[in-house]
Motif scaffolding. Structure first.
Motif, PDB file in Angstrom:
ATOM      1  N   GLY A 282       0.745  -1.251  -0.086  1.00  0.00           N
ATOM      2  CA  GLY A 282      -0.069  -0.238   0.032  1.00  0.00           C
ATOM      3  C   GLY A 282       0.665   1.463  -0.079  1.00  0.00           C
ATOM      4  N   GLY A 283       2.078   1.262  -0.451  1.00  0.00           N
ATOM      5  CA  GLY A 283       2.788   2.610  -0.616  1.00  0.00           C
ATOM      6  C   GLY A 283       3.740   2.612   0.325  1.00  0.00           C
ATOM      7  N   ALA A 286       7.415   2.507  -1.349  1.00  0.00           N
ATOM      8  CA  ALA A 286       7.838   3.580  -1.775  1.00  0.00           C
ATOM      9  C   ALA A 286       8.309   4.705  -0.679  1.00  0.00           C
ATOM     10  N   HIS A 287       7.410   4.784   0.372  1.00  0.00           N
ATOM     11  CA  HIS A 287       7.713   5.403   1.433  1.00  0.00           C
ATOM     12  C   HIS A 287       9.038   5.221   2.085  1.00  0.00           C
ATOM     13  N   PHE A 299      14.785   7.185  -7.751  1.00  0.00           N
ATOM     14  CA  PHE A 299      13.344   6.640  -7.802  1.00  0.00           C
ATOM     15  C   PHE A 299      12.432   7.400  -8.469  1.00  0.00           C
ATOM     16  N   MET A 300      11.818   6.881  -9.348  1.00  0.00           N
ATOM     17  CA  MET A 300      10.911   7.571 -10.212  1.00  0.00           C
ATOM     18  C   MET A 300       9.494   7.702  -9.702  1.00  0.00           C
ATOM     19  N   GLY A 301       9.026   6.578  -9.122  1.00  0.00           N
ATOM     20  CA  GLY A 301       7.660   6.714  -8.695  1.00  0.00           C
ATOM     21  C   GLY A 301       7.140   5.226  -8.281  1.00  0.00           C
ATOM     22  N   SER A 302       5.803   5.341  -7.758  1.00  0.00           N
ATOM     23  CA  SER A 302       5.400   3.993  -7.381  1.00  0.00           C
ATOM     24  C   SER A 302       3.861   4.067  -8.244  1.00  0.00           C
ATOM     25  N   ILE A 303       3.315   3.037  -8.343  1.00  0.00           N
ATOM     26  CA  ILE A 303       1.743   2.713  -8.966  1.00  0.00           C
ATOM     27  C   ILE A 303       1.316   1.906  -7.696  1.00  0.00           C
ATOM     28  N   VAL A 304       0.381   2.373  -6.741  1.00  0.00           N
ATOM     29  CA  VAL A 304       0.172   1.641  -5.660  1.00  0.00           C
ATOM     30  C   VAL A 304      -1.661   1.055  -6.181  1.00  0.00           C
ATOM     31  N   ALA A 305      -1.474   0.062  -6.709  1.00  0.00           N
ATOM     32  CA  ALA A 305      -2.720  -0.563  -7.406  1.00  0.00           C
ATOM     33  C   ALA A 305      -3.259  -1.392  -6.643  1.00  0.00           C
ATOM     34  N   LEU A 344       6.649   3.749 -16.301  1.00  0.00           N
ATOM     35  CA  LEU A 344       7.505   4.703 -15.809  1.00  0.00           C
ATOM     36  C   LEU A 344       8.969   4.735 -16.260  1.00  0.00           C
TER      37      LEU A 344
END
Lengths: 414, 414
Positions: A282-283, A286-287, A299-305, A344
């Motif tokens: 749940g993120g 990435a956190h 780090f470019m980002g995350s998709i929390v699906a 990404l």
């Protein structure tokens, strides 16, 4: 060196704050070879402080006090110590100049209360506190050292590291002590112990090995004592050099390294970028990555699906995969890792999907079933974890394992 | 009722674990109107335990001990207490039967060590511990109650709640005590204090109001004492009913409610779905939302757009917006919130972009500058925060504020 630690403050006795100062001080002192004989928490009361001081100074070589030095508490600790030693006060111009300078830089003026803070017991040696207004105080009478420090943790830590510990090791010459910490991830402590059993069995008496596990990571700490510091340091370095190759793929760092900082450094050095696709964590992954300052370099980002529709629409997971295998499956995390990497536009994509709990399991996939995958465009590697039922522990444990998967991929170990 | 708390264990004195039992016990006891006169941590040593017991029983009406009851520690606490009272041991068949039953259910057999665990000091009243093998022990001699409990936090907490606290309030009849906690978010404590000054000034002597701030939330706790419990409870309820309307928009819950659980409940009740778009919080907002079991009912997912390319490609932020205003701007968070709402097809989209620190600020946008936005498809509302330089604190504070923005939108307060 026997030490008694005293923490002073009503806020501790009413349970408003947990005393973390004592444990930190005990750790640092133990690493220096000292023995803690007691820890006491008392109120901001004159009688209490004097009686506890009297008892502690009889029992220990060193008594460390924290708290009760702030202006709001009417400086009761300082007064109690002066009464205990039956001494008067003297004005410290040096402290006053430092406080005035400190407030001037903030564009503020000082008050009479600040001037009062500068009267110190006559027998105190002052320890400069660069983190706040109240200096530390060092007393050395009747073969016992008493040190008073502010209770604010970062002020206390500054004084301990820069003033108190160096003075104590000089005042009470002890045997040489040294430590080495090896940070591992990927195996539990019992499996590590089995692998290094021969090494551990032949350790000399004066070297101890401790296993310190925490959410899937295990710290191995070698602690040695002896008479010659330089020889001891050399001996420990040689042992580390002997131990590490036996568990090489598990070792991610040394001393206080964190796995998130280590993979950050690795990715930066190699000019690689990372993206994550998370379901059950749940993120949190990435956190953890972005808790490191400078993470934007790799780090470019995350998709929390969290929802399956998001897995399909944003990550390109096929409906057929979800229908046939479900979201918690090897096939799904494979498509998630590949999908987030493509979308990404990063070198590496890592993914997680599972049942964090405490409810939501089936007989097929009980709570704690977690799949993860990593892809570098050439190939995609998957892993399965089978954990317990505690939601937040599962989330944190899984994030650590996913970070380790990144480490292993970058180092060519998967 | 004066209480002294003693925690026993070498692992505390070497700083391996932080003693959290004492603070928890102190909190519970304070809520019952007891006063903690001291907390002491000592080693698993016979002399130490006996001496500390002797001193504590002279000073307090109640002495609570935790730790040293496990089989690995050779039951030193039990032996020390028996020696302190100069009494012998007696075998507890009841305890033995319970331990045997406990292990039988696990399909395991008991050993001689378990039988030895069942010899208890003759003057002990045993307190059933449903969470482990070692029972609690209650001693009542010379007008002082001594209670010994295991050091494992959940065993100690079970015994305190189910056995010790009820017995203590019966043994030492105290005045009636009651508490009410109001959970607020959206204003700091000084502003709240200014708004409710008149209310606070007219509180009767026997009712106290405490402000307990934590990362942007402030708990207001009303504590009352009196002779009649029912009348006191009624009085506190009336005060809460009077206070809440004065700060209505700030109140998100009562007692132990959390903001993430409260917005979860709100969204579920109204059948609304949520998605988040995060830059500087890096996934922490999504993590906080998904730490609540059952979040999948209303939380669809998050796009952690750490890199600007991800903001453009996945959230539809326009390059012109980024070029003109930068990523940390009102225009950018507006497009992020609208973009994530559309792409994840939710009722509500919330977004965050800022400079978490500790570095990366400019004179225009210093570290701690953070923008957030929320969109429900009809309109988009923005907020700006100006925080300090501590990265992780900024991340957590901002997540709380974003959750509050969701609450305010759903309740029609923005």
């Amino acid at each position: 060196m026997n030490v008694h630690i005293i923490t002073i403050g009503d806020e501790i006795l009413i349970g408003q704050i947990t005393d973390t100062n004592s444990a930190w001080m005990a750790q640092q002192l133990n690493l220096q070879g000292a023995r803690i004989v007691g820890m006491t928490s008392i109120s901001d009361g004159m009688e209490d402080i004097i009686n506890t001081l009297a008892r502690a100074t009889k029992q220990a070589d060193v008594v460390l006090l924290t708290g009760g030095l702030g202006p709001t508490k009417d400086d009761i600790t300082k007064k109690a110590i002066a009464k205990f030693y039956e001494t008067g006060f003297v004005f410290s111009q040096e402290t006053y100049d430092r406080i005035v300078g400190f407030f001037e830089r903030l564009g503020r003026s000082t008050t009479e209360a600040h001037r009062q803070q500068c009267f110190m017991p006559q027998n105190a040696k002052l320890l400069t506190n660069k983190m706040g207004t109240a200096p530390g105080m060092w007393f050395d009478e009747n073969d016992t050292v008493v040190v008073s420090m502010p209770g604010v943790p970062y002020e206390m830590k500054y004084l301990m590291e820069h003033e108190v510990l160096p003075r104590l090791t000089e005042r009470f010459p002890m045997q040489a002590i040294a430590h080495r910490t090896i940070q591992t991830i990927g195996e539990g402590e019992s499996r590590i112990a089995a692998r290094i059993e021969a090494f551990e069995n032949k350790l000399p008496e004066h070297i101890k090995l401790a296993y310190l596990p925490n959410l899937g990571r295990v710290r191995l700490r070698l602690s040695g004592s002896g008479t010659d510091q330089a020889a001891l340091e050399q001996e420990l370095d040689a042992l580390v050099a002997e131990l590490v190759p036996q568990i090489e793929e598990l070792v991610f760092g040394y001393e206080t390294d964190s796995i998130e900082a280590v993979i950050g450094q690795l990715l930066k050095e190699r000019g690689l970028t990372l993206a994550t696709a998370e379901s059950c964590t749940g993120g949190h992954l990435a956190h953890q990555i972005t808790a490191i300052s400078g993470a934007s370099a790799y780090f470019m980002g995350s998709i929390v699906a969290y929802d399956n529709a998001v897995k399909e629409n944003l990550l390109g997971v096929q409906s057929a995969t979800l229908a046939e295998h479900g979201a918690v499956s090897e096939a799904c995390v494979r498509e998630m890792a590949e999908g987030v990497r493509e979308r990404l536009q990063t070198d590496i994509g890592v993914s997680i999907s599972g049942i964090a709990g405490p409810t939501g399991g089936t007989s097929d996939k009980p709570v704690g079933t977690i799949w993860m995958a990593i892809s570098d465009g050439k190939r995609t590697v998957t892993r399965k974890l089978q954990l317990g039922k505690k939601r937040v522990l599962n989330i944190k444990y899984t994030s650590n394992q996913a970070l380790n998967l990144v480490r292993c991929l970058v180092l060519g170990m998967v």
